[in-house]
Enzyme design. Structure first.
Site, PDB file in Angstrom:
ATOM      1  CG  ASP A 168      43.231 100.334 -20.004  1.00  0.00           C
ATOM      2  OD1 ASP A 168      43.500  99.929 -21.157  1.00  0.00           O
ATOM      3  OD2 ASP A 168      44.071 100.891 -19.267  1.00  0.00           O
ATOM      4  CG  HIS A 199      45.501 102.414 -22.404  1.00  0.00           C
ATOM      5  ND1 HIS A 199      46.015 101.747 -21.312  1.00  0.00           N
ATOM      6  CD2 HIS A 199      46.568 102.772 -23.163  1.00  0.00           C
ATOM      7  CE1 HIS A 199      47.324 101.694 -21.404  1.00  0.00           C
ATOM      8  NE2 HIS A 199      47.689 102.314 -22.518  1.00  0.00           N
TER       9      HIS A 199
END
Length: 230
Positions: A168, A199
């Protein structure tokens, strides 16, 4: 599909509402990303309604700019999204979500059971709902800033399901370690890490969408809601 109005001490705001064909039904509070109540969020609500839930996505940016509906496709939209995120007050947002939660419990089509699911900014807010509200259960997809909220983990008394992306870009590795260590052994928290994913891996059409990881996360979420809200 329609809209509903939610009242709070500061005023009133709109929320997208999708109803299932069969009621009464449990409800799911869908918590937006930084792009407002856009097509992605409305589609999630519609899909949940097709699964038999009342689904509602409130306009969390209403104090800043009502009715935000943008995408992740242009630099200008990203800049606007980050500007809104920077102005957003999570404490006020949590109160708005709690007001929406109360409205869903009292909705004539509702069984009174309500869970929440949030993505990105919404993933952070789902964690706060787990810590600060009486929601029956909560789901957080790649929540941002959770490492700064671990002091509230002791208040989580209802089941919380978390989906974390190992790569992420908005949650650094050290923050991920802090989150995993801070929640390890918590009796009400289940955390899944999706290795190699970035993400928003579950956002269909997004730059980092991964069909396999999204399917796994969404299947876990569906089973979780079925168990907790039935």
């Amino acid at each position: 599909m329609t809209k509903m109005t939610v009242s709070c001490p500061d005023g009133a705001f709109s929320a997208y509402l999708a109803l299932p064909t069969k009621t009464p039904a449990p409800a799911i509070l869908v918590i937006q990303e930084i792009f407002g109540v856009n097509r992605v969020m409305r589609d999630i609500c519609d899909n949940l309604a097709a699964q038999g839930y009342i689904a509602c996505c409130p306009d969390l940016f209403w104090r800043i700019e009502p009715e935000v509906d943008i995408t992740d496709k242009t630099e200008a939209e990203w800049n606007k999204a980050f500007e809104l995120f920077g102005k957003f007050d999570p404490d006020k947002g949590t109160e708005d979500l709690k007001a929406t939660l109360a409205s869903l419990r009292d909705h004539p089509a509702s069984t009174g059971k309500v869970g929440s699911v949030g993505y990105c900014l919404g993933g952070k807010m789902a964690f706060l709902m787990a810590a600060r509200s009486d929601a029956d259960c909560n789901v957080s997809y790649y929540g941002v800033g959770l490492d700064e909220l671990l002091g509230e983990a002791g208040n989580i008394s209802k089941p919380l399901l978390m989906h974390m992306a190992s790569e992420d870009q908005f949650v650094p590795k050290d923050a991920q370690v802090k989150i995993r260590e801070g929640l390890k052994g918590h009796p009400n928290v289940t955390l899944h890490v999706y290795e190699g994913n970035d993400h928003a891996f579950a956002r269909e059409g997004g730059a980092h969408y991964d069909a396999q990881a999204a399917a796994a996360a969404n299947a876990r979420t569906a089973a979780f809601f079925k168990q907790q809200l039935s």
